[in-house]
Design an enzyme around this catalytic site. Structure first.
Site, PDB file in Angstrom:
ATOM      1  CB  VAL A 108       4.109   9.813  -0.955  1.00 18.55           C
ATOM      2  CG1 VAL A 108       2.345  10.059  -0.324  1.00 18.55           C
ATOM      3  CG2 VAL A 108       4.573   8.955   0.110  1.00 18.55           C
ATOM      4  CB  VAL A 109       0.139   8.855  -5.363  1.00 19.79           C
ATOM      5  CG1 VAL A 109      -1.041   9.689  -6.307  1.00 19.79           C
ATOM      6  CG2 VAL A 109       0.246   7.460  -6.092  1.00 19.79           C
ATOM      7  CG  ASP A 130       2.942  -4.435  -7.104  1.00 21.44           C
ATOM      8  OD1 ASP A 130       2.163  -6.184  -6.933  1.00 21.44           O
ATOM      9  OD2 ASP A 130       2.658  -3.815  -6.394  1.00 21.44           O
ATOM     10  CD  GLU A 172       9.414   0.985   8.193  1.00 23.70           C
ATOM     11  OE1 GLU A 172       9.563  -0.108   7.827  1.00 23.70           O
ATOM     12  OE2 GLU A 172       9.552   1.329   9.585  1.00 23.70           O
ATOM     13  CE  LYS A 210       4.443   5.643  -7.718  1.00 22.95           C
ATOM     14  NZ  LYS A 210       4.951   3.811  -8.293  1.00 22.95           N
ATOM     15  CB  ALA A 248       3.938   1.531  -0.681  1.00 26.81           C
ATOM     16  N   PRO A 249       6.666   3.649  -0.220  1.00 24.11           N
ATOM     17  CG  PRO A 249       8.930   3.685  -0.449  1.00 24.11           C
ATOM     18  CD  PRO A 249       8.323   2.905  -0.279  1.00 24.11           C
TER      19      PRO A 249
END
Length: 504
Positions: free
Chosen positions: A74-75, A183, A69, A89, A71-72
């Protein structure tokens, strides 16, 4: 540690009181960019189908990032048709609703090319899909090597190299007009094939359509971000300071706690005990002073990336030693011996390949036979099954033109999807001097079952037949490394593939 500790405390304390002393600036006007990734292709816009194929349909086993939730996006790892490994990504559907904004942002980041970055190679924007494509870095993150090491901690010289390479990456981006990085943390620093640290290009893109997303713990965010919700160049420097603390301590210490430890002269809590004897009094003092400067509450008092490079360069140790040596990793550039099947592929011994593919049978297609049995009551299904059986008989008898014809009949019906059929037709195409068709089928077999290495071998032979020797060597090298890591013997490939397909 390798210094008089009381002297070290006094030196750091004296430095902390003189924090208004400016960090020296670099006098050069510009980096010469002598380490740019000039061998990479220009930024490219991929189709969704290309990236779906490259990631085997965005298979779960190809996910390389934590997701959930918080980090929706996805890599995935993947491989293009030219055997180049990529990281993809995939954003969630609510991100980037403005197509033009996404494309503009991606193209801008895609102009950067530097060996300190995991460079952005392209993007995809179709319908609601938003995807970024970058160089694939196979050797984990700084967080893994620094916080979750299994055999031994990262050496001091390697930690300094990480700090310098990261500062150089930020300086390069700043010089190219991309001063913002969203970030910045230990998960954004990746290690390439030679274990050189690189900065992920994904952080150069906004995390969301308004750029306000910040996924790390708020205890590590810059003070001004908490007030404004915006990332500035000075915010990036603050985050770099938290990474310097990570490297010095081997722990993820909140900046407020670290500054309090400095003020209270409780420096043992800030230094990794595993580094004892690896650095001098001056080196530890300078790194701590630099971290303190980066963590100043007033953004204007923080050094810029150029100053960071200037301050870190004199601290570098063992600069001529390869990174994999500092990490105590065996020489990753040395070619491991190929398996017996790999050697057969290299010399284009199609007889050996035919023997292997025939012996494998249909263990990979356990569900196919079962599904067919429920549909055999129709004439069409009976004809389909007969095409397969006749194709198998022709393949066994080395009548490869008939095998191609019969397997094509089976595939065109489209009721069943069989990686073995594609592999057998691929080999039949090769023997009939049709390498383009063979490569297409080998890729299709791997899309259906990504872990089946026979498909990789067929790709390699097809590429050799097409004169694409470099790509063929990459396919064989990567497949061989997978087998080495898995601990399989050179002669165990037949049994192993059967086990994988029984479980698939």
């Amino acid at each position: 540690m390798g210094c008089n500790f009381s002297k070290y405390i006094a030196c750091c304390w004296s430095t902390e009181k003189q924090q208004d002393r400016p960090v020296p600036e670099v006098q050069d006007d510009e980096n010469e960019d002598n380490n740019e990734g000039s061998d990479l292709l220009p930024f490219h816009e991929f189709t969704f189908g290309q990236l779906k194929n490259a990631t085997s349909g965005f298979a779960v086993e190809n996910i390389v990032s934590e997701h959930g939730e918080k980090a929706p996006n996805v890599v995935y790892k993947g491989k293009l048709e030219n055997q180049m490994r990529i990281a993809v990504k995939r954003f969630n559907r609510s991100a980037w609703p403005d197509v033009l904004q996404f494309l503009t942002e991606a193209r801008s980041v895609g102009q950067l090319r530097n060996q300190r970055l995991a460079n952005l190679l392209g993007c995809c924007c179709e319908g609601e899909e938003r995807l970024l494509v970058a160089e694939y870095m196979p050797n984990d993150t700084l967080a893994k090597h620094l916080f979750h090491w299994e055999t031994q901690p990262m050496k001091w010289a390697m930690r300094l190299r990480v700090a310098l390479h990261l500062a150089q990456a930020l300086e390069y981006c700043t010089n190219k007009g991309r001063a913002l990085y969203h970030d910045l943390n230990a998960y954004r620093v990746l290690f390439d094939d030679e274990y050189n640290p690189r900065l992920s290009c994904f952080g150069l893109m906004k995390n969301s359509r308004d750029g306000k997303s910040y996924s790390t713990n708020l205890a590590f965010t810059p003070p001004e971000y908490l007030r404004t919700g915006r990332v500035t160049p000075e915010s990036v420097t603050y985050s770099f300071g938290t990474l310097l603390l990570d490297l010095l301590s081997g722990k993820h210490i909140p900046p407020s706690h670290a500054l309090e430890l400095i003020r209270n002269r409780n420096l043992p809590m800030l230094t990794d005990s595993c580094l004892e004897g690896q650095f001098t009094n001056d080196e530890g003092t300078e790194l701590l002073r630099l971290a303190s400067r980066c963590l100043q509450s007033e953004p204007r008092e923080r050094p810029n990336p150029k100053s960071l490079v200037t301050a870190l360069t004199p601290l570098m140790k063992d600069s001529e030693v390869p990174s994999h040596v500092l990490m105590d990793i065996p020489d990753v550039s040395a070619a491991a011996p190929l398996s017996s099947l790999g050697e057969a592929c290299q010399r284009m011994d199609l007889t050996v390949l035919h023997e292997v593919v025939e012996k494998l049978g249909y263990k990979d297609d356990d569900g196919t036979e079962t599904e067919l049995s429920f549909q055999m009551w129709t004439n069409q299904m009976q004809d389909t099954l007969n095409s397969k059986k006749k194709g198998d008989a022709a393949f066994r008898q080395k009548d490869f033109k008939t095998a191609i014809h019969r397997y094509t009949q089976f595939i065109e019906v489209g009721t069943m999807v069989s990686p073995t059929i594609y592999a057998r037709r691929s080999l039949s195409y090769l023997i009939n001097n049709m390498p383009e068709e063979a490569l297409t089928d080998a890729l299709q077999a791997q899309i259906i079952c990504p872990v089946w290495h026979i498909a990789s071998y067929l790709q390699a032979v097809s590429l050799i037949a097409l004169g694409r020797d470099r790509e063929a060597r990459m396919a064989l090298k990567e497949d061989n490394s997978h087998r080495t890591h898995a601990g399989f013997s050179m002669f165990g490939y037949i049994a192993w593939d059967r086990v994988v397909y029984t479980c698939a």
